[in-house]
Design a protein around this motif. Structure first.
Motif, PDB file in Angstrom:
ATOM      1  N   CYS A  62      11.516 117.398  38.154  1.00 44.19           N
ATOM      2  CA  CYS A  62      10.244 117.467  38.633  1.00 44.19           C
ATOM      3  C   CYS A  62       9.865 118.818  38.342  1.00 44.19           C
ATOM      4  CB  CYS A  62      10.522 117.291  40.310  1.00 44.19           C
ATOM      5  SG  CYS A  62      10.377 115.410  40.608  1.00 44.19           S
ATOM      6  N   SER A  63      10.419 119.474  37.522  1.00 41.06           N
ATOM      7  CA  SER A  63       9.927 120.933  36.881  1.00 41.06           C
ATOM      8  C   SER A  63       8.319 120.665  36.600  1.00 41.06           C
ATOM      9  CB  SER A  63      10.670 121.621  35.951  1.00 41.06           C
ATOM     10  OG  SER A  63      10.834 120.640  34.764  1.00 41.06           O
ATOM     11  N   GLY A  64       7.960 121.784  36.126  1.00 45.63           N
ATOM     12  CA  GLY A  64       6.281 121.957  35.810  1.00 45.63           C
ATOM     13  C   GLY A  64       6.220 121.299  34.509  1.00 45.63           C
ATOM     14  N   ARG A  74       4.908 110.115  35.719  1.00 46.17           N
ATOM     15  CA  ARG A  74       4.285 108.849  36.171  1.00 46.17           C
ATOM     16  C   ARG A  74       5.515 107.668  35.610  1.00 46.17           C
ATOM     17  NH1 ARG A  74      -0.622 108.601  34.772  1.00 46.17           N
ATOM     18  NH2 ARG A  74      -0.521 107.746  32.939  1.00 46.17           N
ATOM     19  N   ALA A  75       6.039 107.710  34.404  1.00 45.24           N
ATOM     20  CA  ALA A  75       7.129 107.049  33.866  1.00 45.24           C
ATOM     21  C   ALA A  75       8.277 107.073  34.531  1.00 45.24           C
ATOM     22  CB  ALA A  75       7.229 107.239  32.382  1.00 45.24           C
ATOM     23  N   ALA A  76       8.714 108.374  34.847  1.00 46.88           N
ATOM     24  CA  ALA A  76       9.923 108.833  35.866  1.00 46.88           C
ATOM     25  C   ALA A  76      10.094 108.137  37.106  1.00 46.88           C
ATOM     26  CB  ALA A  76       9.985 110.231  35.973  1.00 46.88           C
ATOM     27  N   ARG A  77       8.830 108.097  37.687  1.00 47.80           N
ATOM     28  CA  ARG A  77       8.559 107.349  39.085  1.00 47.80           C
ATOM     29  C   ARG A  77       8.912 105.679  38.728  1.00 47.80           C
ATOM     30  NH1 ARG A  77       3.709 110.379  39.537  1.00 47.80           N
ATOM     31  NH2 ARG A  77       3.844 112.189  40.748  1.00 47.80           N
ATOM     32  N   GLU A  78       8.050 105.313  37.665  1.00 43.02           N
ATOM     33  CA  GLU A  78       8.376 103.840  37.540  1.00 43.02           C
ATOM     34  C   GLU A  78       9.578 103.585  37.304  1.00 43.02           C
ATOM     35  OE1 GLU A  78       5.551 103.066  34.277  1.00 43.02           O
ATOM     36  OE2 GLU A  78       3.757 103.175  35.752  1.00 43.02           O
ATOM     37  N   ALA A  79      10.331 104.554  36.269  1.00 44.85           N
ATOM     38  CA  ALA A  79      11.837 104.330  36.023  1.00 44.85           C
ATOM     39  C   ALA A  79      12.719 104.243  37.270  1.00 44.85           C
ATOM     40  CB  ALA A  79      12.372 105.039  34.979  1.00 44.85           C
ATOM     41  N   LEU A 127       8.830 107.836  46.475  1.00 46.35           N
ATOM     42  CA  LEU A 127       8.761 108.447  45.131  1.00 46.35           C
ATOM     43  C   LEU A 127       7.544 108.846  44.979  1.00 46.35           C
ATOM     44  CD1 LEU A 127      10.290 105.487  42.992  1.00 46.35           C
ATOM     45  CD2 LEU A 127      11.230 107.532  43.924  1.00 46.35           C
ATOM     46  N   ARG A 128       6.534 108.539  45.779  1.00 50.09           N
ATOM     47  CA  ARG A 128       5.211 109.652  45.781  1.00 50.09           C
ATOM     48  C   ARG A 128       5.271 110.980  45.779  1.00 50.09           C
ATOM     49  NH1 ARG A 128       1.612 105.766  49.499  1.00 50.09           N
ATOM     50  NH2 ARG A 128       3.459 105.850  50.744  1.00 50.09           N
ATOM     51  N   ARG A 129       6.392 111.138  46.612  1.00 55.31           N
ATOM     52  CA  ARG A 129       6.764 112.623  46.927  1.00 55.31           C
ATOM     53  C   ARG A 129       7.296 113.239  45.621  1.00 55.31           C
ATOM     54  NH1 ARG A 129       8.217 110.745  52.105  1.00 55.31           N
ATOM     55  NH2 ARG A 129      10.586 110.833  51.618  1.00 55.31           N
TER      56      ARG A 129
END
Length: 441
Positions: A62-64, A74-79, A127-129
């Protein structure tokens, strides 16, 4: 072939392939041990036993830099959501957000949740966090995962999934090394690099130390399918902490032990002593699968007509009382002969995997030379790689090589570097250079 099994474990078998005949004075014995586990993992998605028999921690970068472009995060959250959906009921799990520090996203308080419909739904809401900001210190992510796994010491199958898009810039290499030494053997970990701004050698260092896989997902859109596949594989594991034990007779020494299929992993330096003239090499967790190992042993020279047991190869499982259970066993032998035909015949399995190891080395050396500006050495090494890939039938690697070089003559290994090679294609070739093909039956 010898086989030992237990009702609640996969059934293991060891089959040894070699040419045991040596000319007079020869001292090197090479053998391929094919280890096959059957009857483990899951059946129809159901765990082997009641209760949480496995634990998974997902570490998401979750780095900048993960916000450039925004589709990456967004893809990381979905994955991660896809991976959570793949968890079977009863598996303990957690999600960690990684930057220059590690932050628990779900469930929190240093705990692991237990997967069911409710916890999976709550975890996906959490995952919204997963928001971006800060640097990259992967060692802190691994230590956080380790502490979470340690909160459930009753679970033996422990698996991490680590996603990053960048280099480990906010942590010194020696600090990461200390972390890997500290957590090695506690859990396995699959590593994925998204995009092209990360370093292959860095993630391979982590995945090798933690007996996992490493791969590139150049396009973030492919993350969900990749995470789902990784989790399905993790859910198929039935036993953890299996060791490959090699016993050698007096005055014999192990030169190397390498896993050679499905990927090349050098285990030689991972040996731990296991009694007189025996050592254990870690192999991690197993489900229904087969792997090949290349063993090289140096034995005392002997005269024609002599024979000896060069090595006893066993699969062993640690027990709570400190003992080990032998799951399967195979033997490597040495017989000295003056028959030229017998002593010069090379085992097809040994020849094949020697070539696959050379293929891996040629690719890595060729790409390193290209980065250093030595085009002649790079061309020579990748030409050798093309020849080896074509000869061994490694079509996957051959196709990856064709994206980096124009093949003039595959059989001779004559190639030219392509004028415009994408960074993604070059990184994909490097990342997957350790993947091998099984010897043809």
């Amino acid at each position: 072939m010898a086989k030992l099994s237990k009702s609640n474990l996969p059934s293991f078998a060891v089959e040894v392939f070699q040419n045991e005949y040596l000319p007079e004075g020869a001292v090197e014995v090479n053998a391929i041990a094919t280890v096959t586990a059957t009857g483990g993992g899951t059946s129809g998605g159901r765990p082997l036993a009641d209760g949480p028999d496995a634990a998974v921690v997902i570490m998401v970068d979750c780095s900048g830099s993960m916000d450039y472009p925004p589709t990456k995060m967004r893809a990381a959250r979905e994955a991660t959501a896809a991976a959570i959906d793949t968890l079977r009921d009863g598996v303990a799990f957690a999600v960690v957000a990684g930057s220059h520090e590690a932050r628990e996203v779900y469930p929190g308080d240093g705990r692991l949740a237990v997967a069911d419909d409710s916890t999976r739904a709550t975890a996906k809401q959490a995952l919204r966090r997963l928001t971006t900001g800060g640097g990259t210190a992967i060692g802190t992510w691994l230590r956080k995962a380790d502490s979470l796994f340690l909160s459930r010491r009753d679970i033996s199958i422990r698996h991490g999934i680590l996603l990053t898009d960048g280099r480990n810039e906010h942590e010194k290499p020696e600090v990461l090394g200390q972390t890997l030494d500290a957590v090695s053997g506690h859990f396995t970990c699959d590593c994925r690099g998204v995009g092209t701004d990360w370093t292959v050698a860095e993630l391979r260092r982590i995945s090798t130390a933690l007996l996992g896989s490493v791969d590139i997902v150049a396009d973030p859109a492919g993350l969900a399918d990749d995470f789902r596949a990784m989790m399905e594989t993790a859910m198929g594991k039935g036993v953890a902490d299996v060791g490959l034990r090699v016993w050698t007779p007096q005055n014999a020494t192990v030169v190397f032990v390498k896993q050679v299929a499905p990927t090349v992993i050098d285990l030689t330096d991972r040996r731990t002593e296991a009694g007189p003239r025996a050592g254990d090499y870690p192999t991690g967790s197993w489900g229904d699968e087969s792997r090949d190992f290349h063993l090289c042993v140096r034995v005392p020279a002997a005269a024609v007509g002599n024979e000896m047991l060069a090595a006893r190869i066993s699969l062993v499982l640690p027990q709570p009382d400190g003992s080990t259970e032998v799951l399967a066993q195979g033997l490597a032998k040495a017989v000295w002969t003056d028959d030229l035909a017998s002593s010069t015949r090379m085992s097809p399995q040994v020849a094949h995997y020697t070539g696959q190891a050379e293929l891996t080395e040629s690719i890595q050396q060729g790409l390193a030379a290209h980065r250093d500006g030595d085009l002649d050495l790079a061309t020579a090494q990748l030409g050798k790689a093309v020849r080896l890939a074509q000869a061994s039938g490694n079509e996957g690697t051959f196709k990856l090589l064709q994206k980096v070089v124009d093949v003039v003559d595959a059989k001779e290994g004559t190639v030219r570097f392509r004028k415009h090679v994408s960074e993604a294609d070059e990184m994909t070739l490097e990342t997957r250079s350790t993947k091998t093909v099984r010897v043809k039956k």
